[in-house]
Design a protein around this motif. Structure first.
Motif, mmCIF file in Angstrom:
data_model
loop_
_atom_site.group_PDB
_atom_site.id
_atom_site.type_symbol
_atom_site.label_atom_id
_atom_site.label_comp_id
_atom_site.label_asym_id
_atom_site.label_seq_id
_atom_site.Cartn_x
_atom_site.Cartn_y
_atom_site.Cartn_z
ATOM 1 N N LEU A 249 0.831 -1.202 0.000
ATOM 2 C CA LEU A 249 0.000 0.000 0.000
ATOM 3 C C LEU A 249 0.868 1.255 0.000
ATOM 4 O O LEU A 249 0.587 2.221 -0.732
ATOM 5 C CB LEU A 249 -0.923 -0.004 1.223
ATOM 6 C CG LEU A 249 -1.855 1.207 1.365
ATOM 7 C CD1 LEU A 249 -2.799 1.297 0.170
ATOM 8 C CD2 LEU A 249 -2.643 1.126 2.673
ATOM 9 N N ILE A 250 1.917 1.235 0.803
ATOM 10 C CA ILE A 250 2.835 2.382 0.835
ATOM 11 C C ILE A 250 3.500 2.571 -0.528
ATOM 12 O O ILE A 250 3.599 3.697 -1.042
ATOM 13 C CB ILE A 250 3.892 2.181 1.938
ATOM 14 C CG1 ILE A 250 3.228 2.203 3.319
ATOM 15 C CG2 ILE A 250 4.979 3.253 1.846
ATOM 16 C CD1 ILE A 250 4.168 1.862 4.455
ATOM 17 N N LEU A 251 3.950 1.475 -1.125
ATOM 18 C CA LEU A 251 4.578 1.555 -2.443
ATOM 19 C C LEU A 251 3.596 2.066 -3.490
ATOM 20 O O LEU A 251 3.959 2.869 -4.366
ATOM 21 C CB LEU A 251 5.107 0.176 -2.841
ATOM 22 C CG LEU A 251 5.814 0.074 -4.196
ATOM 23 C CD1 LEU A 251 7.045 0.971 -4.217
ATOM 24 C CD2 LEU A 251 6.206 -1.370 -4.488
ATOM 25 N N PHE A 252 2.342 1.627 -3.399
ATOM 26 C CA PHE A 252 1.317 2.073 -4.344
ATOM 27 C C PHE A 252 1.076 3.574 -4.229
ATOM 28 O O PHE A 252 1.032 4.292 -5.238
ATOM 29 C CB PHE A 252 0.020 1.302 -4.086
ATOM 30 C CG PHE A 252 -1.164 1.815 -4.851
ATOM 31 C CD1 PHE A 252 -1.299 1.563 -6.205
ATOM 32 C CD2 PHE A 252 -2.148 2.555 -4.212
ATOM 33 C CE1 PHE A 252 -2.389 2.038 -6.915
ATOM 34 C CE2 PHE A 252 -3.242 3.036 -4.911
ATOM 35 C CZ PHE A 252 -3.365 2.779 -6.271
ATOM 36 N N VAL A 253 0.931 4.065 -3.006
ATOM 37 C CA VAL A 253 0.670 5.495 -2.796
ATOM 38 C C VAL A 253 1.853 6.334 -3.266
ATOM 39 O O VAL A 253 1.682 7.368 -3.930
ATOM 40 C CB VAL A 253 0.352 5.762 -1.313
ATOM 41 C CG1 VAL A 253 0.261 7.261 -1.050
ATOM 42 C CG2 VAL A 253 -0.946 5.076 -0.915
ATOM 43 N N ILE A 254 3.065 5.891 -2.936
ATOM 44 C CA ILE A 254 4.257 6.636 -3.356
ATOM 45 C C ILE A 254 4.363 6.665 -4.881
ATOM 46 O O ILE A 254 4.646 7.715 -5.483
ATOM 47 C CB ILE A 254 5.522 6.016 -2.737
ATOM 48 C CG1 ILE A 254 5.531 6.228 -1.218
ATOM 49 C CG2 ILE A 254 6.782 6.620 -3.355
ATOM 50 C CD1 ILE A 254 6.689 5.551 -0.517
ATOM 51 N N SER A 255 4.125 5.531 -5.518
ATOM 52 C CA SER A 255 4.205 5.464 -6.978
ATOM 53 C C SER A 255 3.150 6.354 -7.624
ATOM 54 O O SER A 255 3.427 7.059 -8.606
ATOM 55 C CB SER A 255 4.028 4.017 -7.447
ATOM 56 O OG SER A 255 5.014 3.176 -6.896
ATOM 57 N N LEU A 256 1.945 6.334 -7.069
ATOM 58 C CA LEU A 256 0.863 7.154 -7.613
ATOM 59 C C LEU A 256 1.185 8.637 -7.472
ATOM 60 O O LEU A 256 1.030 9.418 -8.425
ATOM 61 C CB LEU A 256 -0.441 6.816 -6.888
ATOM 62 C CG LEU A 256 -1.750 7.224 -7.570
ATOM 63 C CD1 LEU A 256 -1.904 6.516 -8.896
ATOM 64 C CD2 LEU A 256 -2.933 6.900 -6.661
ATOM 65 N N ALA A 257 1.655 9.021 -6.300
ATOM 66 C CA ALA A 257 1.990 10.429 -6.067
ATOM 67 C C ALA A 257 3.149 10.870 -6.956
ATOM 68 O O ALA A 257 3.134 11.978 -7.516
ATOM 69 C CB ALA A 257 2.333 10.642 -4.595
ATOM 70 N N ALA A 258 4.150 10.010 -7.099
ATOM 71 C CA ALA A 258 5.295 10.352 -7.949
ATOM 72 C C ALA A 258 4.870 10.499 -9.404
ATOM 73 O O ALA A 258 5.338 11.405 -10.115
ATOM 74 C CB ALA A 258 6.378 9.287 -7.815
ATOM 75 N N GLY A 259 3.979 9.617 -9.862
ATOM 76 C CA GLY A 259 3.508 9.707 -11.240
ATOM 77 C C GLY A 259 2.727 10.979 -11.503
ATOM 78 O O GLY A 259 2.909 11.634 -12.541
ATOM 79 N N ILE A 260 1.853 11.349 -10.576
ATOM 80 C CA ILE A 260 1.071 12.581 -10.739
ATOM 81 C C ILE A 260 1.987 13.805 -10.720
ATOM 82 O O ILE A 260 1.828 14.737 -11.524
ATOM 83 C CB ILE A 260 -0.001 12.672 -9.636
ATOM 84 C CG1 ILE A 260 -1.029 11.541 -9.812
ATOM 85 C CG2 ILE A 260 -0.690 14.028 -9.660
ATOM 86 C CD1 ILE A 260 -2.041 11.455 -8.687
ATOM 87 N N TYR A 261 2.955 13.802 -9.817
ATOM 88 C CA TYR A 261 3.902 14.922 -9.732
ATOM 89 C C TYR A 261 4.723 15.041 -11.007
ATOM 90 O O TYR A 261 4.940 16.140 -11.535
ATOM 91 C CB TYR A 261 4.818 14.718 -8.527
ATOM 92 C CG TYR A 261 5.885 15.771 -8.379
ATOM 93 C CD1 TYR A 261 5.573 17.043 -7.906
ATOM 94 C CD2 TYR A 261 7.207 15.490 -8.710
ATOM 95 C CE1 TYR A 261 6.558 18.013 -7.779
ATOM 96 C CE2 TYR A 261 8.195 16.445 -8.587
ATOM 97 C CZ TYR A 261 7.866 17.704 -8.118
ATOM 98 O OH TYR A 261 8.846 18.663 -7.996
ATOM 99 N N TYR A 262 5.159 13.901 -11.530
ATOM 100 C CA TYR A 262 5.949 13.904 -12.762
ATOM 101 C C TYR A 262 5.127 14.425 -13.937
ATOM 102 O O TYR A 262 5.603 15.246 -14.731
ATOM 103 C CB TYR A 262 6.434 12.488 -13.054
ATOM 104 C CG TYR A 262 6.969 12.292 -14.451
ATOM 105 C CD1 TYR A 262 8.231 12.743 -14.802
ATOM 106 C CD2 TYR A 262 6.196 11.657 -15.424
ATOM 107 C CE1 TYR A 262 8.715 12.574 -16.089
ATOM 108 C CE2 TYR A 262 6.669 11.486 -16.706
ATOM 109 C CZ TYR A 262 7.931 11.941 -17.037
ATOM 110 O OH TYR A 262 8.396 11.777 -18.315
ATOM 111 N N CYS A 263 3.886 13.956 -14.057
ATOM 112 C CA CYS A 263 3.034 14.372 -15.170
ATOM 113 C C CYS A 263 2.771 15.873 -15.129
ATOM 114 O O CYS A 263 2.831 16.553 -16.159
ATOM 115 C CB CYS A 263 1.719 13.595 -15.130
ATOM 116 S SG CYS A 263 0.615 13.915 -16.518
#
Length: 321
Positions: free
Chosen positions: A287-301
């Motif tokens: 769950l932590i990895l999922f949230v971090i990945s999602l946040a990083a993807g949105i920030y990158y986009c």
């Protein structure tokens, strides 16, 4: 019973991925969200039916060997078999190492109970066969023999393997088990499909700045089924590989596949939960990895769209042009 339910859910994922994926691609074409496929109104009747007309010349592959020496299709299938064999040898090797260290009662570290703990023995063959394919590709590159393999022929083998996979999965389902646990089966199936669809339609445009339909549909197919499902949907969305989706998907697989989606982490998750008696040892880190990945993807986009940095996939497109 658990095996039958797993096969049934996997089949639901495969079939749903194809049906929903094609529907999303059609929706993307009609609404102008696809960057490769043209509008339906500009397509011929044969294209809409998924057929080639008599006037079109389309080749299934290129002969790379003379049939008098070896059948070209046999050569390509043999190379695929070699990659699988290398993957099997790697799997047997890591299982042997595990048995020597902690997997058996007579291992070096058999655990507190003295019975050994099996973790790597649950790793499926597919991710290691993929590594075997990389090894074969590197060998062909280094020896200058890449011309022996034809990309289109490999795609035909891939398509055939996917069709066989779907039919085999459907034929092995036990309807009696599904009928007995239909509530659980229905809840898990619907929840999984809804989650993947939401990730594709809501989050993907906010994570992938360019070619989000073409790139997202491949990951959607993989999440719902297997890697081959994602590649099959990608072929529908980008049949001539005009977008950087295939390259991006391939690079991602090198990091993703050995660990998740049937890789090492997936394989050891059940033994870890069984050994500890709790799901939290796997659920919380994921769950932590999922949230971090999602946040990083949105920030990158957002950064790409605001011009803070460039999307590497656009550089791929420029290099092709």
């Amino acid at each position: 019973e658990a095996t039958d339910l797993a096969l049934a859910m996997a089949t639901v994922g495969l079939v749903s991925a194809i049906i929903i994926g094609v529907a999303v691609i059609n929706w993307g074409v009609r609404t102008g969200r696809t960057r490769v496929l043209k509008q339906v109104s500009e397509q011929s009747s044969d294209e809409l039916r998924g057929l080639y007309s008599d006037d079109e010349t389309v080749y299934a592959g290129r002969l790379t060997a003379r049939p008098g020496s070896i059948e070209p299709l046999t050569l390509h299938v043999a190379v695929v078999g070699l990659a699988i064999l290398i993957g099997w040898l790697l799997l047997e090797g890591i299982v042997w190492v595990e048995d020597m260290l902690w997997g058996q009662p007579d291992s070096v570290w058999p655990g507190e109970a003295g019975e050994g703990t099996t973790l790597l023995g649950y790793v499926p063959l597919f991710p290691l066969a993929m590594i075997g394919g990389v090894i074969v590709q590197i060998f062909l590159d280094r020896t200058g023999n890449t011309h022996l393999l034809d990309h289109e022929t490999m795609k035909r083998i891939q398509g055939l393997a996917l069709d066989i996979l779907i039919v085999a999965a459907l034929s092995t389902i036990s309807l009696a088990v599904i009928a007995e646990f239909w509530e659980t089966f229905l809840i898990l199936s619907i929840a999984g499909v809804v989650f993947c669809v939401v990730m594709l339609l809501f989050f993907t445009p906010r994570i992938i700045p360019e070619f989000w339909v073409e790139r997202g549909i491949a990951d959607f197919g993989q999440s719902m089924g297997v890697t081959a499902t994602g590649l099959a949907l990608l072929r529908v969305a980008d049949p001539d590989e005009e977008s950087p989706a295939l390259e991006a998907f391939g690079y991602k697989q090198l990091v993703f596949e050995p660990f998740f989606g049937g890789g090492l982490v997936t394989a050891i998750s059940i033994p870890v939960m069984y050994a500890t008696g709790h799901v939290y040892w796997i659920f919380v880190p994921m769950l932590i990895l999922f949230v971090i990945s999602l946040a990083a993807g949105i920030y990158y986009c957002r950064g790409v769209r605001k011009g803070r940095w460039t999307d590497p996939t656009m550089e791929m497109v420029k290099d092709r042009d």
